[in-house]
Write an enzyme that holds these catalytic residues in place. Structure first.
Site, PDB file in Angstrom:
ATOM      1  N   PRO A  51       0.793  -1.226   0.000  1.00 17.74           N
ATOM      2  CA  PRO A  51       0.000   0.000   0.000  1.00 17.74           C
ATOM      3  C   PRO A  51       0.827   1.280   0.000  1.00 17.74           C
ATOM      4  O   PRO A  51       1.829   1.391   0.702  1.00 17.74           O
ATOM      5  CB  PRO A  51      -0.836  -0.097   1.279  1.00 17.74           C
ATOM      6  CG  PRO A  51      -0.234  -1.193   2.081  1.00 17.74           C
ATOM      7  CD  PRO A  51       0.469  -2.100   1.126  1.00 17.74           C
ATOM      8  N   ASN A  52       0.346   2.223  -0.800  1.00 19.60           N
ATOM      9  CA  ASN A  52       0.870   3.586  -0.899  1.00 19.60           C
ATOM     10  C   ASN A  52       2.198   3.704  -1.638  1.00 19.60           C
ATOM     11  O   ASN A  52       2.688   4.812  -1.861  1.00 19.60           O
ATOM     12  CB  ASN A  52       0.955   4.249   0.482  1.00 19.60           C
ATOM     13  CG  ASN A  52      -0.410   4.371   1.128  1.00 19.60           C
ATOM     14  OD1 ASN A  52      -1.328   4.886   0.495  1.00 19.60           O
ATOM     15  ND2 ASN A  52      -0.570   3.879   2.343  1.00 19.60           N
ATOM     16  N   ARG A  92       5.518  12.359  -2.733  1.00 17.57           N
ATOM     17  CA  ARG A  92       5.477  12.923  -1.387  1.00 17.57           C
ATOM     18  C   ARG A  92       6.515  12.227  -0.516  1.00 17.57           C
ATOM     19  O   ARG A  92       7.024  11.180  -0.852  1.00 17.57           O
ATOM     20  CB  ARG A  92       4.076  12.720  -0.794  1.00 17.57           C
ATOM     21  CG  ARG A  92       3.037  13.524  -1.569  1.00 17.57           C
ATOM     22  CD  ARG A  92       1.644  13.285  -1.037  1.00 17.57           C
ATOM     23  NE  ARG A  92       1.603  13.384   0.411  1.00 17.57           N
ATOM     24  CZ  ARG A  92       0.554  12.992   1.147  1.00 17.57           C
ATOM     25  NH1 ARG A  92      -0.505  12.486   0.579  1.00 17.57           N
ATOM     26  NH2 ARG A  92       0.579  13.110   2.453  1.00 17.57           N
ATOM     27  N   TYR A 121      11.495   8.562   1.588  1.00 18.61           N
ATOM     28  CA  TYR A 121      11.433   7.517   0.564  1.00 18.61           C
ATOM     29  C   TYR A 121      12.165   7.878  -0.728  1.00 18.61           C
ATOM     30  O   TYR A 121      12.193   7.078  -1.665  1.00 18.61           O
ATOM     31  CB  TYR A 121       9.969   7.190   0.250  1.00 18.61           C
ATOM     32  CG  TYR A 121       9.222   6.645   1.458  1.00 18.61           C
ATOM     33  CD1 TYR A 121       9.649   5.482   2.100  1.00 18.61           C
ATOM     34  CD2 TYR A 121       8.110   7.302   1.972  1.00 18.61           C
ATOM     35  CE1 TYR A 121       8.982   4.991   3.200  1.00 18.61           C
ATOM     36  CE2 TYR A 121       7.427   6.811   3.068  1.00 18.61           C
ATOM     37  CZ  TYR A 121       7.867   5.659   3.690  1.00 18.61           C
ATOM     38  OH  TYR A 121       7.206   5.174   4.781  1.00 18.61           O
ATOM     39  N   ASN A 135       7.936  -5.785  -0.941  1.00 16.40           N
ATOM     40  CA  ASN A 135       7.888  -4.662  -0.015  1.00 16.40           C
ATOM     41  C   ASN A 135       6.433  -4.571   0.439  1.00 16.40           C
ATOM     42  O   ASN A 135       5.596  -4.020  -0.275  1.00 16.40           O
ATOM     43  CB  ASN A 135       8.322  -3.356  -0.683  1.00 16.40           C
ATOM     44  CG  ASN A 135       8.318  -2.203   0.313  1.00 16.40           C
ATOM     45  OD1 ASN A 135       7.757  -2.320   1.410  1.00 16.40           O
ATOM     46  ND2 ASN A 135       8.947  -1.101  -0.049  1.00 16.40           N
ATOM     47  N   ALA A 168       3.023  -0.943   4.818  1.00 15.38           N
ATOM     48  CA  ALA A 168       2.616  -0.968   6.226  1.00 15.38           C
ATOM     49  C   ALA A 168       2.071  -2.329   6.659  1.00 15.38           C
ATOM     50  O   ALA A 168       2.020  -2.610   7.870  1.00 15.38           O
ATOM     51  CB  ALA A 168       1.585   0.129   6.478  1.00 15.38           C
ATOM     52  N   GLU A 199      12.442  -9.846   1.690  1.00 16.04           N
ATOM     53  CA  GLU A 199      11.649  -8.682   2.099  1.00 16.04           C
ATOM     54  C   GLU A 199      12.497  -7.431   1.887  1.00 16.04           C
ATOM     55  O   GLU A 199      13.706  -7.431   2.152  1.00 16.04           O
ATOM     56  CB  GLU A 199      11.234  -8.806   3.569  1.00 16.04           C
ATOM     57  CG  GLU A 199      10.382  -7.625   4.020  1.00 16.04           C
ATOM     58  CD  GLU A 199       9.688  -7.863   5.349  1.00 16.04           C
ATOM     59  OE1 GLU A 199       9.051  -8.926   5.513  1.00 16.04           O
ATOM     60  OE2 GLU A 199       9.792  -6.996   6.239  1.00 16.04           O
ATOM     61  N   HIS A 254      12.685  -3.021   2.120  1.00 15.63           N
ATOM     62  CA  HIS A 254      12.154  -1.715   2.533  1.00 15.63           C
ATOM     63  C   HIS A 254      13.069  -0.620   2.024  1.00 15.63           C
ATOM     64  O   HIS A 254      14.290  -0.739   2.096  1.00 15.63           O
ATOM     65  CB  HIS A 254      12.044  -1.631   4.058  1.00 15.63           C
ATOM     66  CG  HIS A 254      11.107  -2.654   4.603  1.00 15.63           C
ATOM     67  ND1 HIS A 254       9.751  -2.543   4.470  1.00 15.63           N
ATOM     68  CD2 HIS A 254      11.340  -3.834   5.218  1.00 15.63           C
ATOM     69  CE1 HIS A 254       9.171  -3.606   5.001  1.00 15.63           C
ATOM     70  NE2 HIS A 254      10.119  -4.407   5.457  1.00 15.63           N
ATOM     71  N   ARG A 282      13.148   4.194  12.630  1.00 17.71           N
ATOM     72  CA  ARG A 282      11.940   5.002  12.510  1.00 17.71           C
ATOM     73  C   ARG A 282      11.060   4.846  13.763  1.00 17.71           C
ATOM     74  O   ARG A 282      11.534   4.484  14.815  1.00 17.71           O
ATOM     75  CB  ARG A 282      11.209   4.609  11.219  1.00 17.71           C
ATOM     76  CG  ARG A 282      12.098   4.879   9.980  1.00 17.71           C
ATOM     77  CD  ARG A 282      11.344   4.731   8.700  1.00 17.71           C
ATOM     78  NE  ARG A 282      10.247   5.683   8.621  1.00 17.71           N
ATOM     79  CZ  ARG A 282       9.259   5.582   7.740  1.00 17.71           C
ATOM     80  NH1 ARG A 282       9.250   4.589   6.868  1.00 17.71           N
ATOM     81  NH2 ARG A 282       8.289   6.474   7.733  1.00 17.71           N
TER      82      ARG A 282
END
Ligand code: CA2
Length: 150
Positions: free
Chosen positions: A12-13, A20, A25, A76, A79, A100, A102, A109
């Site tokens: 997601p996203n 943004r 990112y 990835n 969330a 995996e 990221h 974070r």
């Protein structure tokens, strides 16, 4: 003989990349990451399926597709990394190598991002290297696929 397929799934996203939150990112878009992955996959002799979804169920369906069709999977989970036992279960049912990935270093974070539910089903995790992590993950996946055959 058909090329081995690598499947790359994005959660997601991640479709918002580049638009943004560049401080976290980076400025590279998902389309640019896909293009870099296509170039890398071709150099490694892998065919590539590259997908993004905001839906947990769709990601789970695609993990099951990778289980049947791919030689290796990079994910990835966005969330869902921190919440999805359903995705963990789907990944645990896969007997191909899973990496995996990221963009950010989740350990540097917020506290709620520091635990990955899904990483327990991964052969390895790449994080904190931004968009450059994707082609690196393909390199690593190819090595693991080859090692499994040696
Ligand atoms: O660092 C990563 O790759 C993450 O998987 C990215 C996820 C985040 O929830 C994970 O904790 C770590 C979020 C991706 C959302 O990306 C955006 C990009 C631009 C603007 C807003 C969100």
């Amino acid at each position: 003989m058909a090329e081995d397929a690598a499947h790359i799934l994005n959660g997601p996203n991640l479709n918002l990349l580049g638009a943004r939150e560049p401080a976290i990112y980076g400025t590279t878009t998902l389309a640019e990451i896909e293009a870099a992955c296509r170039e890398k996959a071709e150099s490694l002799g892998l065919s590539l399926v590259f997908r993004q979804s905001n839906s947990e169920g769709e990601l789970i369906d695609w993990v099951q597709t990778a289980r049947a069709e791919a030689a290796g999977l990079i994910i990835n989970p966005g969330a869902y990394t921190h919440t999805s036992i359903a995705l963990l279960d789907a990944l645990s049912a896969v007997d191909i190598p899973v990496i995996e990935l990221h963009l950010s270093n989740i350990h540097a974070r917020e506290t709620f991002r520091r635990h990955s539910v899904t990483a327990a089903a991964a052969s390895g995790v790449i994080m904190g290297l931004g968009a450059a992590g994707y082609p690196l993950a393909l390199d690593a996946l190819k090595r693991i696929i080859n090692k499994g055959r040696a």
